[in-house]
Each structure stands twice: as C-alpha cells, then as structure tokens.
Motif scaffolding. Structure first.
Motif, PDB file in Angstrom:
ATOM      1  N   LEU A  47       7.839   4.987   2.904  1.00  0.00           N
ATOM      2  CA  LEU A  47       7.487   4.109   1.563  1.00  0.00           C
ATOM      3  C   LEU A  47       6.809   5.333   0.690  1.00  0.00           C
ATOM      4  O   LEU A  47       6.676   5.230  -0.244  1.00  0.00           O
ATOM      5  N   PHE A  48       5.716   6.244   1.442  1.00  0.00           N
ATOM      6  CA  PHE A  48       4.933   7.053   0.645  1.00  0.00           C
ATOM      7  C   PHE A  48       5.845   8.103  -0.039  1.00  0.00           C
ATOM      8  O   PHE A  48       5.527   8.546  -1.386  1.00  0.00           O
ATOM      9  N   TYR A  78      -4.252   8.889   2.598  1.00  0.00           N
ATOM     10  CA  TYR A  78      -3.214   7.727   3.050  1.00  0.00           C
ATOM     11  C   TYR A  78      -3.201   8.175   4.366  1.00  0.00           C
ATOM     12  O   TYR A  78      -2.880   7.373   5.400  1.00  0.00           O
ATOM     13  N   GLY A 131      -0.291  -1.390  -9.182  1.00  0.00           N
ATOM     14  CA  GLY A 131      -1.354  -1.484  -8.336  1.00  0.00           C
ATOM     15  C   GLY A 131      -2.143  -2.990  -8.357  1.00  0.00           C
ATOM     16  O   GLY A 131      -2.697  -3.786  -7.445  1.00  0.00           O
ATOM     17  N   LEU A 150       2.503   1.784  -3.392  1.00  0.00           N
ATOM     18  CA  LEU A 150       1.815   1.985  -4.413  1.00  0.00           C
ATOM     19  C   LEU A 150       1.359   3.765  -4.231  1.00  0.00           C
ATOM     20  O   LEU A 150       1.281   4.392  -5.471  1.00  0.00           O
ATOM     21  N   ALA A 151       1.098   4.095  -2.882  1.00  0.00           N
ATOM     22  CA  ALA A 151       0.817   5.231  -2.694  1.00  0.00           C
ATOM     23  C   ALA A 151       1.863   6.411  -3.074  1.00  0.00           C
ATOM     24  O   ALA A 151       1.739   7.495  -3.305  1.00  0.00           O
ATOM     25  N   MET A 202       1.751   8.347  -6.274  1.00  0.00           N
ATOM     26  CA  MET A 202       0.799   9.672  -6.602  1.00  0.00           C
ATOM     27  C   MET A 202       1.815  10.735  -6.395  1.00  0.00           C
ATOM     28  O   MET A 202       1.682  11.876  -6.939  1.00  0.00           O
ATOM     29  N   VAL A 203       2.612  10.670  -5.488  1.00  0.00           N
ATOM     30  CA  VAL A 203       3.478  11.719  -5.306  1.00  0.00           C
ATOM     31  C   VAL A 203       4.538  11.848  -6.565  1.00  0.00           C
ATOM     32  O   VAL A 203       4.733  13.046  -7.323  1.00  0.00           O
ATOM     33  N   MET A 247       5.908   4.198   7.032  1.00  0.00           N
ATOM     34  CA  MET A 247       4.776   4.550   6.204  1.00  0.00           C
ATOM     35  C   MET A 247       5.031   6.028   5.238  1.00  0.00           C
ATOM     36  O   MET A 247       4.784   5.902   4.415  1.00  0.00           O
ATOM     37  N   LEU A 248       5.766   6.783   6.205  1.00  0.00           N
ATOM     38  CA  LEU A 248       5.986   8.047   5.604  1.00  0.00           C
ATOM     39  C   LEU A 248       7.174   7.697   4.475  1.00  0.00           C
ATOM     40  O   LEU A 248       7.166   8.210   3.487  1.00  0.00           O
ATOM     41  N   ILE A 280       0.826  -1.140   0.080  1.00  0.00           N
ATOM     42  CA  ILE A 280       0.138  -0.006  -0.007  1.00  0.00           C
ATOM     43  C   ILE A 280       0.915   1.203   0.218  1.00  0.00           C
ATOM     44  O   ILE A 280       0.673   2.218  -0.675  1.00  0.00           O
ATOM     45  N   GLY A 281       1.835   1.165   0.847  1.00  0.00           N
ATOM     46  CA  GLY A 281       2.869   2.299   0.948  1.00  0.00           C
ATOM     47  C   GLY A 281       3.427   2.712  -0.350  1.00  0.00           C
ATOM     48  O   GLY A 281       3.573   3.707  -0.672  1.00  0.00           O
ATOM     49  N   LEU A 331       3.382  10.972  -9.822  1.00  0.00           N
ATOM     50  CA  LEU A 331       2.442  11.514 -10.806  1.00  0.00           C
ATOM     51  C   LEU A 331       2.164  12.823 -10.824  1.00  0.00           C
ATOM     52  O   LEU A 331       2.309  13.689 -11.589  1.00  0.00           O
ATOM     53  N   PHE A 360      -2.755  15.844  -5.336  1.00  0.00           N
ATOM     54  CA  PHE A 360      -1.926  15.201  -4.178  1.00  0.00           C
ATOM     55  C   PHE A 360      -2.220  15.583  -2.867  1.00  0.00           C
ATOM     56  O   PHE A 360      -2.251  14.442  -2.083  1.00  0.00           O
ATOM     57  N   TYR A 363      -5.331  12.799  -2.186  1.00  0.00           N
ATOM     58  CA  TYR A 363      -4.771  11.603  -1.787  1.00  0.00           C
ATOM     59  C   TYR A 363      -4.009  11.405  -0.800  1.00  0.00           C
ATOM     60  O   TYR A 363      -4.147  10.551   0.206  1.00  0.00           O
ATOM     61  N   ILE A 373      -3.001   5.802   8.123  1.00  0.00           N
ATOM     62  CA  ILE A 373      -2.264   5.875   8.977  1.00  0.00           C
ATOM     63  C   ILE A 373      -2.604   6.411  10.375  1.00  0.00           C
ATOM     64  O   ILE A 373      -2.299   5.693  11.529  1.00  0.00           O
ATOM     65  N   ILE A 384      -5.357   1.603  -3.238  1.00  0.00           N
ATOM     66  CA  ILE A 384      -4.818   1.244  -4.643  1.00  0.00           C
ATOM     67  C   ILE A 384      -5.945   1.487  -5.707  1.00  0.00           C
ATOM     68  O   ILE A 384      -5.366   2.227  -6.714  1.00  0.00           O
ATOM     69  N   ILE A 434       1.051   2.802 -12.482  1.00  0.00           N
ATOM     70  CA  ILE A 434       0.234   2.686 -11.286  1.00  0.00           C
ATOM     71  C   ILE A 434      -0.937   1.541 -11.538  1.00  0.00           C
ATOM     72  O   ILE A 434      -0.907   0.751 -10.498  1.00  0.00           O
TER      73      ILE A 434
END
Lengths: 646, 88
Positions: A396-397, B33, A431, A85-86, A89-90, A393-394, A82-83, A92, B26, B29, B37, B65, A427
C-alpha cells in the motif's frame, strides 16, 4: 431482500450518467491532438488536477471496499486507508516533480527518457497494461455491486453498463473529459460523505438500531438446550428439533447444530457453558447441488436473510445506556471503544452436495475492534501471518506512486510546481476522506445495515438508512466514482498500447490523428477485457482486490522509477529486468496464493504458499534484479546506443 | 520518439534542493509509518492502550494522516521559497 429500488434513485443515477456522457462529448470537440487526448493539453489548473487526483484515487476500493471492511472487521479495514494515504508521501516527495520533468504522455516516457530503449518501452507498456487491468477488476466488481440495489439489475449488467459508458467516455475525449469527470465526482464525494458522517454522529449509537425509527432491527434469537441421556439434543423451544447425529455431522464437528422447524432448516451456533447449551441464530447461504441458493433456508425474495450490525452492550462513561443521542466524533469513537459490538464470523461447510456459508455472531469488545487484529492476524501471530501483514502494508505504501493512472495525471498540469501543488491538494482531500471512512464504517457496523454476504455495499446502505434521497445521491456518486477511475485506467492502458507499444516500440510512426485513433481502439479492447473480469470476480471485497493491484504496481514500477532517479549506475537493461522480475514475481505469487485457490474452487490450505500479499518478496526481487543487471551491463557501451541495439 | 514533457518547462535551478529535501522528508515519514507497522507486528497489544479516551491505534492512525498533510505543506513552502530564491 435488504433493499428495494426507488424511482428517485434510478432517475438520479441516469442523470449522472447523461451528465458525464454530455461532458465527454463536449470535451471531445476540443480534443483533436494527441497532447489533448493523452495529457489534456498539459494545461489543467493544479487545484482541479488535485481534486481529480482525489477523484481518481478514491475509487470503488476506498468508498465501497474500505467502508465495507471497517464495517465487518473494524480498524483493520482502516489500515488500508492509512496505507493508501501514506503512499502519497512517496508520490509527493520522490516522484511528482521528476515525473513531470521527464515524461510526456505515459510513465514509460519518464523511465525511458535517458535511454531510448526498446526493452524499457516494451516492459513498461506491458506493466502498465497488466496493472491497469488488475486495478480495473475491483472497479468493475464495485460497479456490479452498486447496480444491484440501485437499479435492481444483476451484477453482470452493472459491469456491462460501466464498461460501455466508460469506453464511450474514453473513446471520445480521453484525458480531458476524464479529468473533469474526476474533478466533479471527487468534489461531490467529499461533500456528501461529510453529510452522511454528520448524520451518523447526529443519530449517535443505540443498542436497537432502528435507523431513526424507520425500520425495526431483526432481534437475533438465542435458544437453550441440553443433551439427553440417550445423547439427543433437546431444544427448550418445542418448535425446533435436532437430528440424531447432531454432534457428529458436518455442523456438529464445526461447532454448529442444524435444527428443523416447520420443515425449514436453520443453523445455530452452539455455545457450551456452565449454564448449559446456548444456541445462537446464524445466517446461512446454502448453495444446492443444482446451483440454487437458499438464504436462511428460503429464496432470496422471501426476505428471510437480514441486514446485520448492532451494539450488544453500550457504555458511556462506564454506565450502561440504551442510546447516546447526538455525539461528537471523539465521543463517538470513545463510546464504541467502551462498548461491545456484534461482529460476524463466517464458516464454509460442505453438507452432502451442498455448499453452506454460515455467518455467526461474534460479540467483540470495542477496544479490540478499534485496534488491528480482527482481520490481520497480529496477536500471537505465526511468522507467516506477520509476513502477510507487513507485505500488505508495504504494498500500500509503495503502490500509489507506481500506479499508471495516477502517474499520467502529472502530465496534465503545466509545470513541476503545479504537479507538486496538485499532489498536496490530493493529500488534503484524500486524507479528509479517509478520516471520514472510519465513521462511515463504524456507522454501518452499528446501524443494522450490513449485507453480510457482500460488505461492499455498507456505505451506500448506511446512506439509505437516512433516506432514499441520500442513498440515491451517494450511490450515483459511487457509480460516478467507478466511471471516473475506470476512465483513467483505460486512458493509461490505451496510452501504453498506442503511444508506448505501437508508436515507440514498434516504430509505426503514426500521424497525430492516427495515435488518437489507435488509443481509442485500444480503449475499446481494454474495456471489453475489464467487463469480462468484473463479472468473474463478483463477491470479492474490492479493497482487497486493489491491494493486489498495488502489490503488482509497487513491484513492477516503483523500483525502476526510484533507481532511475537516485542511482547513477542504473542501465536500461536493469530497468527492463526490474520491471519483468517485479511483474512476474508479484503476479506468480498472487496466482498461487490461498485466496486465488478459493477462486479456482479449491481449499485455501492446499495452496502452494500460505500468504496472499506478495510485495515483501516481489519488491526486493525487483530491486535486486535492477542492481544486478545494471552492474552486469555497465560496460556494454553508451546507454544511448541501446535503443538501436535492441 | 515522442519523449519529453507535453508542455515546455523552464529551467529549474531549485531542482537539486527540492530533490534533497524530498528525500529527507520521505525518510522521516517512512520511519513514522514503519513505527506503526513495527508496533503492530511486534507488540500489537500496545495499540489497545487508551490515551486521552482513545485507543493508541486510533491516535496513531489519525496522526499518520494529519502529519502527512502538515509535512506536505512544509515541503511546499520550502520548495516555493527555494524556487523564488534560485529561479530569479
């Protein structure tokens, strides 16, 4: 022990390697310029680049690491997916088009596009090198892991094979061959993963996972015992006997008991209840003082160490059943949620001069393993545990959009629109794959295929449960996955050395041919370093290792990229400071983390810090460094003159 | 120096619009996200809640996703339209 080699698997593996090498030599004849070597001429179609993105990204960490972690820790392993994939978005929304607009071969070009600063060139190149090497470690570990069951060769040989093959790929044709290898591999990975997932759903769930009737699952024993008046432990099976000091020795104090049967020692988990004492069979790896390893008290080849992964109680619609038969994806998840699955815990014990790893059964409610909390401490967690979780998680994002081998792929397409569209294709592919990893991981968890000492092999071993052909194909694709990702990383690293450091920072002004040659020499050196690190990090979960690479990338690169794009007061010295602070802070915290303490042969509790993921400290530190230094250097003259000053 | 794109890029009048749009999406989303968390950090037991036969964690994970893909498609459509409109 858990797997044997097959000629078909070996043949397919070598066919893949020969195909990849052939493609590289073919592309090499068309790669004569530095544009061709570092950016594939900038004319790759966006769809091909998008799948190649997926190929780059779905590395050993995704295919081996995530599946392995889901197989042993449930949903927490999927949190990585999940991390990851998310993070796209940064890439893109914020990074894709500006990267394409500003850069030429490397992400340093983009950072330095406004400034022409020696400081940025140096720091960004160092950052690229460090991150690439960090990301290379798990890929090489993954390669070693794959080669053991596939070819029957030791870990280090696998690492060397990948190192040599990849160095040849990169040293021949650079980004062009790397792109097509990734496109080919990314496509195959998606197709064959879907086939394995289809097989998992068609097989369904069973309390006796016999792999479609082809292999009996080892039924783990439970013994009963009671404490006699003299304090000794009386086991009801007379074949087993406990030592007199069973309660006070190293096993007894940890909740285990060591039994001896026919001269063979075994360790049992002790559960005391109202019905008496129950002893559950465990698996042990005993490293003797002379380095010899015993698996369940015997040599590895004796096959006493079993594959694990089974459901204890299977429920469908509230009813206990022995098997489900074929089910759909949602029904599959629902059945696991309602059932009880046996996971495995691990304890390290020191018995005299011997180091003993004890793996014991942990029956777990399905609803618990389909939510976070088995690996990450989130329930009633101490603040440091929550910090660790949020920090990971940060990382990974924020890490994806800062990975050098991902960023350089934006230079292989002809336009900003193509950069954007290729990101969307990535993506979609990534995904889709990450949704499938949940089923792969759970499939391994419940099909009795996990090698509990190294969960990285869970996905290929799950494929093996469907037959050697699928195993051979999946393993070969996984190996190609490693080859492709390592190729991309080495291209990124060689670009940092030849283009950023030698050509720009040192001002050597090489000819076009000279730049390509310097890149190839750099590729060989980085390949050698990767081989060495891949050998010494054997046994660590590759996805976990990639988490570190993401933390370093997110800390060193992302603040600089984002502030360059969105804050007008950013200066070249601010960017250089941000990269330095992010890099040093993230690396420093990793090197003194509890997990590294274990690598040094020390106890994790003795580490100076209690967390493993540094991003929550190092990313803000990098942002603060950029802002402070930029504000302090606002009046030092025009930025465009800084390159000459440095 | 060797900076600048590897291929020659035309002028893009839609750049400012796309950049702004990217920032807005951004933020949306990121909040989605961050919610994931936050729930895991503050009230993790909520993730075990069963909705439509699945745990909330599974639903939220799939949503992160799938929504990513949907937002990517929307972003691309709006960018394509802006490029067609502003780069005539």
């Amino acid at each position: 022990m858990i797997y044997t080699q097959s000629p078909l698997a070996i043949g397919l593996f070598f066919a893949f390697v020969i195909f990849v090498l052939g493609l590289s030599f073919y592309m090499a004849r068309r790669t004569t310029s530095s544009e061709g070597y570092y950016a594939a001429g900038g004319n790759i179609h966006w769809f091909v680049n998008g799948i190649a993105f997926a190929g780059d990204y779905l590395s050993a960490a995704s295919f081996l690491g995530i599946c392995g972690m889901i197989a042993t820790a449930g949903y927490d392993g999927w949190m990585y997916a999940i991390g990851y994939l998310a993070g796209w978005m940064v890439a893109l929304f914020l990074v894709a088009e500006p990267m394409k607009r500003l850069g030429k071969y490397t992400f340093t070009d983009a950072l330095d596009s406004k400034f022409n600063s020696k400081g940025i060139q140096l720091m960004a190149a160092i950052s690229t090198l460090v991150i690439s090497v960090f990301y290379l470690i798990p890929q090489m570990v993954g390669a070693g892991v794959l080669v053991q069951p596939l070819l029957g060769l030791p870990h280090w040989v696998g690492v060397c094979i990948v190192g040599v093959v990849v160095t040849i790929i990169v040293a021949t044709a650079g980004m062009a061959s790397t792109t097509y290898v990734q496109f080919f591999k990314g496509g195959l990975l998606l197709v064959f993963t879907a086939i394995v997932v289809g097989g998992v759903l068609f097989r369904g769930l069973s309390t006796t996972p016999d792999q479609g009737g082809t292999k009996d699952y080892h039924a783990f024993q439970t013994l009963t015992a009671q404490v006699a008046a003299d304090g000794s432990l009386q086991v009801n099976d007379p074949a087993f006997a406990a030592a007199a000091n069973w309660k006070t020795d190293v096993y007894g104090t940890a909740g285990f008991v060591k039994l001896v049967s026919n001269g063979v020692e075994s360790v049992w988990k002790m559960n005391e209840g109202t019905a008496g004492i129950q002893l559950e069979e465990t698996l042990t790896v005993n490293t003797l003082a002379d380095g010899t390893k015993l698996y369940n008290g015997a040599a590895k080849e004796d096959g006493k160490f079993f594959a694990v992964g089974h459901i204890k109680e299977l429920k469908v619609n509230g009813q206990d059943v022995a098997q489900t038969g074929a089910v759909g994806p949602l029904a599959y998840l629902s059945a696991i949620k309602d059932s009880t699955v046996v996971l495995w815990g691990k304890k390290y014990l020191i018995d005299g001069g011997n180091h003993v790893e004890v793996y014991y059964q942990k029956p777990t409610a399905g609803s618990r393993l389909l939510r976070p909390g088995l690996k990450f401490k989130v329930d009633n967690a101490a603040p440091i545990d929550k910090f660790n979780f949020i920090s990971l998680m940060l990382a990974l994002f924020c890490g994806t959009a800062a990975l050098p081998h991902i960023l350089i792929r934006y230079y292989t397409v002809p336009s900003q629109a193509a950069a954007r569209k290729s990101t969307i294709v990535a993506i979609a592919g990534i995904g889709f794959f990450y949704i499938m990893t949940l089923f792969l991981g759970l499939g391994a968890m419940t099909n009795g295929v996990i090698n509990i000492t190294d969960n990285n092999m869970s996905a290929p071993l799950l494929a093996l449960s469907f037959g050697v052909v699928l195993f051979a194909v999946i393993s070969s694709i996984a190996f190609a996955t490693v080859l492709g990702t390592v190729s991309g990383l080495i291209v990124a690293a060689s670009g940092a050395v030849a283009h950023d450091l030698m050509d720009n920072f040192l001002g050597l002004h090489m000819t076009d041919h000279g730049k390509v040659r310097a890149g190839k020499i750099a590729a060989v050196v980085v390949g050698g370093i990767a081989i060495y690190l891949g050998i010494i990090f054997e046994g660590m979960n590759v996805s976990f290792l990639v988490g570190w690479a993401f933390a370093v990338a997110a800390s060193a690169n992302l603040p600089a990229i984002l502030m360059l794009l969105f804050w007008d007061k950013t200066t070249s010295k601010g960017i250089a400071a941000s990269i330095s602070v992010g890099l040093v802070t993230a690396l420093g915290l990793i090197l003194i983390s509890p997990d590294m303490w274990v690598r040094y042969g020390l106890l994790p509790n003795d580490a100076p810090i209690a967390f493993n993921s540094p991003a929550l400290i190092s990313i803000p530190a990098s942002f603060i460094a950029l802002v402070v230094v930029s504000l302090l250097t606002q009046k030092r003259g025009a930025e465009v003159t800084e390159g000459a000053e440095a | 120096m060797g900076h600048g794109p590897a291929v020659k890029l035309g002028k893009d009048n839609a750049q400012a619009y796309k950049s702004r749009l990217g920032v807005y999406l951004f933020i949306v989303y990121t909040l989605f996200y961050a919610g994931f968390i936050a729930i895991n950090s503050i009230k993790p037991s909520m993730m075990e809640t069963v909705i439509a036969g699945q745990t909330f964690a599974v639903i939220y994970g799939f949503a992160l996703i799938v929504v990513a893909f949907i937002m990517a498609i929307i972003y691309n459509s709006l960018c394509n339209a802006a490029e067609a409109r502003l780069n005539k």
